[in-house]
Design an enzyme around this catalytic site. Structure first.
Site, PDB file in Angstrom:
ATOM      1  N   THR A 166       3.411  -1.177   8.328  1.00  0.00           N
ATOM      2  CA  THR A 166       3.139  -2.201   9.338  1.00  0.00           C
ATOM      3  C   THR A 166       3.872  -3.516   9.094  1.00  0.00           C
ATOM      4  O   THR A 166       4.127  -4.262  10.035  1.00  0.00           O
ATOM      5  CB  THR A 166       1.620  -2.483   9.389  1.00  0.00           C
ATOM      6  N   SER A 167       4.179  -3.801   7.844  1.00  0.00           N
ATOM      7  CA  SER A 167       4.956  -5.015   7.566  1.00  0.00           C
ATOM      8  C   SER A 167       5.618  -4.860   6.203  1.00  0.00           C
ATOM      9  O   SER A 167       5.079  -4.189   5.319  1.00  0.00           O
ATOM     10  CB  SER A 167       4.060  -6.251   7.571  1.00  0.00           C
TER      11      SER A 167
ATOM     12  N   GLU B 261       0.836  -1.211   0.000  1.00  0.00           N
ATOM     13  CA  GLU B 261       0.000   0.000   0.000  1.00  0.00           C
ATOM     14  C   GLU B 261       0.871   1.262   0.000  1.00  0.00           C
ATOM     15  O   GLU B 261       0.554   2.243  -0.689  1.00  0.00           O
ATOM     16  CB  GLU B 261      -0.930  -0.025   1.216  1.00  0.00           C
TER      17      GLU B 261
ATOM     18  N   ASP C 136      -5.445  -4.333  10.811  1.00  0.00           N
ATOM     19  CA  ASP C 136      -6.490  -3.552  11.480  1.00  0.00           C
ATOM     20  C   ASP C 136      -6.180  -3.412  12.969  1.00  0.00           C
ATOM     21  O   ASP C 136      -6.306  -2.334  13.561  1.00  0.00           O
ATOM     22  CB  ASP C 136      -7.851  -4.251  11.354  1.00  0.00           C
TER      23      ASP C 136
ATOM     24  N   ASP D 198       4.828 -18.582  11.595  1.00  0.00           N
ATOM     25  CA  ASP D 198       4.688 -19.214  10.290  1.00  0.00           C
ATOM     26  C   ASP D 198       3.214 -19.451   9.940  1.00  0.00           C
ATOM     27  O   ASP D 198       2.730 -20.585   9.966  1.00  0.00           O
ATOM     28  CB  ASP D 198       5.473 -20.537  10.294  1.00  0.00           C
ATOM     29  N   ALA D 199       2.510 -18.385   9.647  1.00  0.00           N
ATOM     30  CA  ALA D 199       1.097 -18.470   9.284  1.00  0.00           C
ATOM     31  C   ALA D 199       0.695 -17.140   8.654  1.00  0.00           C
ATOM     32  O   ALA D 199       1.414 -16.148   8.794  1.00  0.00           O
ATOM     33  CB  ALA D 199       0.244 -18.714  10.532  1.00  0.00           C
TER      34      ALA D 199
HETATM   35  N1  LIG Z   1       3.027 -13.988  10.348  1.00  0.00           N
HETATM   36  C1  LIG Z   1       3.178 -13.066  11.289  1.00  0.00           C
HETATM   37  N2  LIG Z   1       4.042 -13.277  12.300  1.00  0.00           N
HETATM   38  C2  LIG Z   1       4.193 -12.370  13.277  1.00  0.00           C
HETATM   39  N3  LIG Z   1       3.549 -11.198  13.319  1.00  0.00           N
HETATM   40  C3  LIG Z   1       2.665 -10.938  12.341  1.00  0.00           C
HETATM   41  C4  LIG Z   1       2.434 -11.847  11.277  1.00  0.00           C
HETATM   42  N4  LIG Z   1       1.502 -11.317  10.446  1.00  0.00           N
HETATM   43  C5  LIG Z   1       1.190 -10.123  10.974  1.00  0.00           C
HETATM   44  N5  LIG Z   1       1.875  -9.885  12.098  1.00  0.00           N
HETATM   45  C6  LIG Z   1       1.779  -8.699  12.970  1.00  0.00           C
HETATM   46  O1  LIG Z   1       0.772  -7.885  12.438  1.00  0.00           O
HETATM   47  C7  LIG Z   1       1.291  -6.601  12.067  1.00  0.00           C
HETATM   48  C8  LIG Z   1       0.576  -6.136  10.833  1.00  0.00           C
HETATM   49  O2  LIG Z   1       1.025  -6.906   9.744  1.00  0.00           O
HETATM   50  P1  LIG Z   1       0.151  -7.276   8.493  1.00  0.00           P
HETATM   51  O3  LIG Z   1      -1.065  -7.993   8.925  1.00  0.00           O
HETATM   52  O4  LIG Z   1       1.046  -7.952   7.512  1.00  0.00           O
HETATM   53  O5  LIG Z   1      -0.244  -5.847   7.987  1.00  0.00           O
HETATM   54  P2  LIG Z   1      -1.280  -5.527   6.859  1.00  0.00           P
HETATM   55  O6  LIG Z   1      -2.563  -6.214   7.224  1.00  0.00           O
HETATM   56  O7  LIG Z   1      -1.390  -4.051   6.902  1.00  0.00           O
HETATM   57  O8  LIG Z   1      -0.739  -6.128   5.612  1.00  0.00           O
HETATM   58  C9  LIG Z   1       2.797  -6.805  11.929  1.00  0.00           C
HETATM   59  O9  LIG Z   1       3.504  -5.616  12.227  1.00  0.00           O
HETATM   60  C10 LIG Z   1       3.050  -7.866  12.983  1.00  0.00           C
HETATM   61  O10 LIG Z   1       3.154  -7.254  14.253  1.00  0.00           O
HETATM   62  C1  LIG Z   2     -13.343  -7.301   5.142  1.00  0.00           C
HETATM   63  C2  LIG Z   2     -11.872  -7.090   5.301  1.00  0.00           C
HETATM   64  N1  LIG Z   2     -11.434  -6.126   6.127  1.00  0.00           N
HETATM   65  C3  LIG Z   2     -10.110  -5.892   6.292  1.00  0.00           C
HETATM   66  C4  LIG Z   2      -9.155  -6.621   5.624  1.00  0.00           C
HETATM   67  C5  LIG Z   2      -7.717  -6.276   5.862  1.00  0.00           C
HETATM   68  O1  LIG Z   2      -7.105  -7.149   6.707  1.00  0.00           O
HETATM   69  P1  LIG Z   2      -5.687  -6.800   7.363  1.00  0.00           P
HETATM   70  O2  LIG Z   2      -5.951  -6.197   8.696  1.00  0.00           O
HETATM   71  O3  LIG Z   2      -5.013  -8.117   7.484  1.00  0.00           O
HETATM   72  O4  LIG Z   2      -5.003  -5.846   6.473  1.00  0.00           O
HETATM   73  C6  LIG Z   2      -9.572  -7.613   4.761  1.00  0.00           C
HETATM   74  C7  LIG Z   2      -8.596  -8.406   4.043  1.00  0.00           C
HETATM   75  O5  LIG Z   2      -8.894  -9.364   3.350  1.00  0.00           O
HETATM   76  C8  LIG Z   2     -10.967  -7.858   4.605  1.00  0.00           C
HETATM   77  O6  LIG Z   2     -11.430  -8.793   3.779  1.00  0.00           O
END
Ligand SMILES: Nc1ncnc2c1ncn2[C@@H]1O[C@H](COP(=O)(O)OP(=O)(O)O)[C@@H](O)[C@H]1O
Ligand SMILES: Cc1ncc(COP(=O)(O)O)c(C=O)c1O
Length: 296
Positions: free
Chosen positions: A159-160, A126, A208, A200-201
């Protein structure tokens, strides 16, 4: 209701059966008119004074434009209002970025929403599409964050990202940048990098949750982005670990999905008196996700 000391009014921007990562989803996308109707009600009662507004997932361009109009009006009501925008548009898997909302939302975020935001929390994909620049190195990431500051927001948190971590491939990198011009004209700049152990997931809803936690912690630490991000990342780490342990059957007694994730320690009571409006939370059931937490 009151969470972490914030009294929160929530508005659904969509109401879906489940998140859009599933093969199928059904439900409604809220329109600009419907949002306006709700806002009118608040205005008629004179209860349209907020300290914070947080927006997330949206699929409708006119809804987003209405959000901008309302933010402008709310900022007149309270010039100190902080607008926290999670520009939820897409993600990347194995290096390939993709949008999971309609593509015509990008110019609306770029030209209208981000310019009125005080804090934005894009993921790497983004951030890149908003800035119109790829970030393959940390130097490029700093340039991307500067481009985003130039669009308006004082605080940018990516955030990532898949930037390489010095600790190895089991870490993900989050980056933050605070760029403030003080009343005396001096420029304050704070940059932070967090190396976060990867679980690992794949989680949905963590972005959010990150944004909601960051709002709460930047309120407590308004001039200390490092502290706010550390506390945010810490909560996320606890929650994703508990979630995965639960999913793998290692942790009893906890609900996953439907908005009932447990917090990983710490007490956040007694902040009192703040009023926050959250637009764009979602209701979802099932799966291994942190989605309920956005309702803070
Ligand atoms: N696989 C993961 N392992 C550890 N932390 C995670 C993982 N996925 C998300 N997070 C946590 O969630 C935060 C937001 O990441 P992410 O969900 O990838 O952002 P976005 O939804 O904006 O793409 C990361 O900064 C981390 O703290
Ligand atoms: C309804 C909805 N809200 C929010 C998100 C965003 O999720 P994230 O917090 O992982 O960025 C998604 C992603 O698929 C979604 O389907």
């Amino acid at each position: 209701y009151c969470v972490l000391g914030f009294e929160v009014d929530t508005v659904n921007s969509v109401q879906f059966s489940n998140h859009t990562g599933y093969d199928h989803w059904t439900g409604q996308v809220m329109t600009a008119n419907e949002l306006h109707t709700l806002y009118d009600g608040l205005k008629l009662n004179g209860v349209n004074r907020y300290d914070y507004v947080l927006t997330g997932y949206t699929r409708d361009a006119s809804f987003l434009e209405m959000v901008v109009d309302i933010i402008r009006e709310l900022k007149c009501q309270n010039p100190n209002l902080v607008y926290v925008c999670d520009p939820v548009m897409g993600d990347q898997r194995n290096g390939d970025g993709y949008m999971y909302v309609p593509e015509h939302l990008l110019p609306v975020y770029k030209e209208k929403v981000v310019p009125v935001a005080d804090i934005i929390t894009p993921n790497q994909y983004e951030a890149e599409i908003l800035a119109g620049k790829k970030m393959n190195t940390e130097k490029e990431a700093l340039e991307v964050m500067d481009l985003l500051h130039a669009m308006g927001p004082e605080t940018v948190v990516i955030t990532s990202s898949d930037l390489p971590s010095s600790l190895g491939k089991d870490y993900l990198i989050a980056l933050g940048s605070l760029r403030k011009i003080k009343a005396d004209g001096t420029l304050v700049k704070e940059r932070i990098r967090m190396e976060i152990p990867k679980v690992d997931a794949v989680f949905v809803g963590t972005g959010d949750l990150f944004t909601a936690m960051l709002l709460a912690w930047t309120h407590t630490h308004p001039n200390n982005l490092k502290m706010a991000c550390e506390k945010t990342a810490s909560a996320l780490q606890h929650i994703v670990r508990r979630t995965i342990n639960h999913a793998r059957g290692k942790e009893p007694g906890m609900w996953v999905g439907g908005g009932m994730l447990g917090w990983g320690g710490g007490t956040w009571d007694g902040w009192g008196g703040l009023h926050c409006w959250v637009v764009g939370c979602r209701v979802g059931w099932g799966g291994c996700s942190a989605e309920g937490s956005v309702r803070h």
